[in-house]
Scaffold this active site. Structure first.
Site, PDB file in Angstrom:
ATOM      1  N   LYS A  59      -9.615   1.208  -2.809  1.00  0.00           N
ATOM      2  CA  LYS A  59      -9.851   0.620  -1.486  1.00  0.00           C
ATOM      3  C   LYS A  59     -11.283   0.882  -1.017  1.00  0.00           C
ATOM      4  O   LYS A  59     -11.750   2.018  -0.978  1.00  0.00           O
ATOM      5  CB  LYS A  59      -8.849   1.213  -0.505  1.00  0.00           C
ATOM      6  N   GLU A  75       0.844  -1.193   0.000  1.00  0.00           N
ATOM      7  CA  GLU A  75       0.000   0.000   0.000  1.00  0.00           C
ATOM      8  C   GLU A  75       0.881   1.246   0.000  1.00  0.00           C
ATOM      9  O   GLU A  75       1.955   1.275   0.594  1.00  0.00           O
ATOM     10  CB  GLU A  75      -0.881  -0.014   1.251  1.00  0.00           C
ATOM     11  N   CYS A 129      -5.121  -3.405   2.576  1.00  0.00           N
ATOM     12  CA  CYS A 129      -4.933  -3.173   4.014  1.00  0.00           C
ATOM     13  C   CYS A 129      -6.197  -3.465   4.836  1.00  0.00           C
ATOM     14  O   CYS A 129      -6.520  -4.616   5.078  1.00  0.00           O
ATOM     15  CB  CYS A 129      -4.417  -1.762   4.240  1.00  0.00           C
TER      16      CYS A 129
END
Length: 278
Positions: free
Chosen positions: A118, A43, A159
């Site tokens: 995301k 990330e 994440c």
């Protein structure tokens, strides 16, 4: 099906795209020289900055971002597939000045063949006193993505998405045989949950879980957990960097292991409708 040699890149990404590329380039070259055909970075590969004003000063579209452009050129030069675990880029949505936290899959010709924003943003007050409001700076995405590669489906997550098993199940049911989990985990949550969550997502989906991580003390003051990890479909840790320094983690994926895990526990085919609790 042929086995796939891969490499995860563990970074301590600097605070500008130019410095970020200079940091990650030799690690990617090392991975390619070691035979990896699919290479994954963490990330925020293009820069890592907490301060909003400083971030906005370097923020660009994915087409103009210096690190993204050079990483595409590097993939083409080396003839490898490269997943930029995420780049922080302009979202492209009018009226919303927040950035996108975006995974970009680049093929061996340097073309972006898939992207994913995301879905889940990290807003939390930790017992340590750390306070995170990712939603203030990052516009969440609204769609899941399984990217097609020469070796099979690659599910894309970033994440905090790791804490949402329904996303990973949906990716597996849509054809993912491996799921990327590029991350910049905090040290407290990394120490407590990182490996457990990765292994759980592998077991639940029968997928390989590929988790390249940010690591160590960064320019902007944060610390990240590191411990980049590859988990096999049965849940065993196949490879791991047991530290928080930059490095390269090699592994080989045998997709027969996906078939074996899903045959032994065919959970992806056993969903039942149910009445939720009141």
């Amino acid at each position: 099906m042929a086995k796939l040699p891969i490499a995860l890149i563990q970074t301590r990404t600097p605070a500008s795209p130019g410095a970020a590329f200079a940091h990650v380039e030799p690690l990617i070259r090392e991975a390619a020289a070691g035979g990896a055909k699919l290479i994954l970075t963490p990330e925020a590969t293009n820069f890592l900055i907490q301060d909003r004003a400083a971030r906005d000063a370097v923020l660009e579209t994915q087409e103009r971002d210096e690190a993204v452009r050079k990483l595409r050129d590097l993939a083409r030069e080396l003839g490898v597939w490269l997943l930029i675990g995420s780049a922080i880029v302009r979202s492209g949505h009018d009226g919303d000045d927040r950035a996108a936290n975006r995974s970009l899959l680049i093929d061996a010709g340097g073309a972006v063949v898939a992207s994913y924003d995301k879905l889940h943003v990290y807003d939390v007050d930790l017992p340590t006193g750390e306070r995170w409001r990712e939603s203030a700076a990052i516009r969440p995405g609204d769609g899941a993505v399984v990217a097609q590669t020469p070796w099979g489906g690659l599910g894309l997550t970033i994440c905090y998405d790791i804490r949402f098993p329904q996303l990973h199940r949906a990716l597996a049911r849509a054809g993912a045989m491996m799921i990327a989990v590029p991350a910049a985990f905090t040290v407290p949550t990394g120490e407590a949950h990182w490996e457990t969550l990765l292994r759980a997502r592998a077991i639940e989906t029968g997928c390989y879980i590929l988790a390249p991580a940010q690591a160590g003390a960064h320019e902007d003051g944060r610390r990240t957990w590191g411990r980049s990890t590859v988990v096999a479909p049965w849940g065993e840790v196949l490879a791991k960097l047991d530290h928080d320094a930059p490095g390269v983690l090699f592994a080989e994926l045998d997709f027969e292991a996906v078939t074996r895990a899903r045959t032994a526990v065919p959970q992806l085919t056993h969903d039942r409708e149910f009445t939720p609790p009141s």
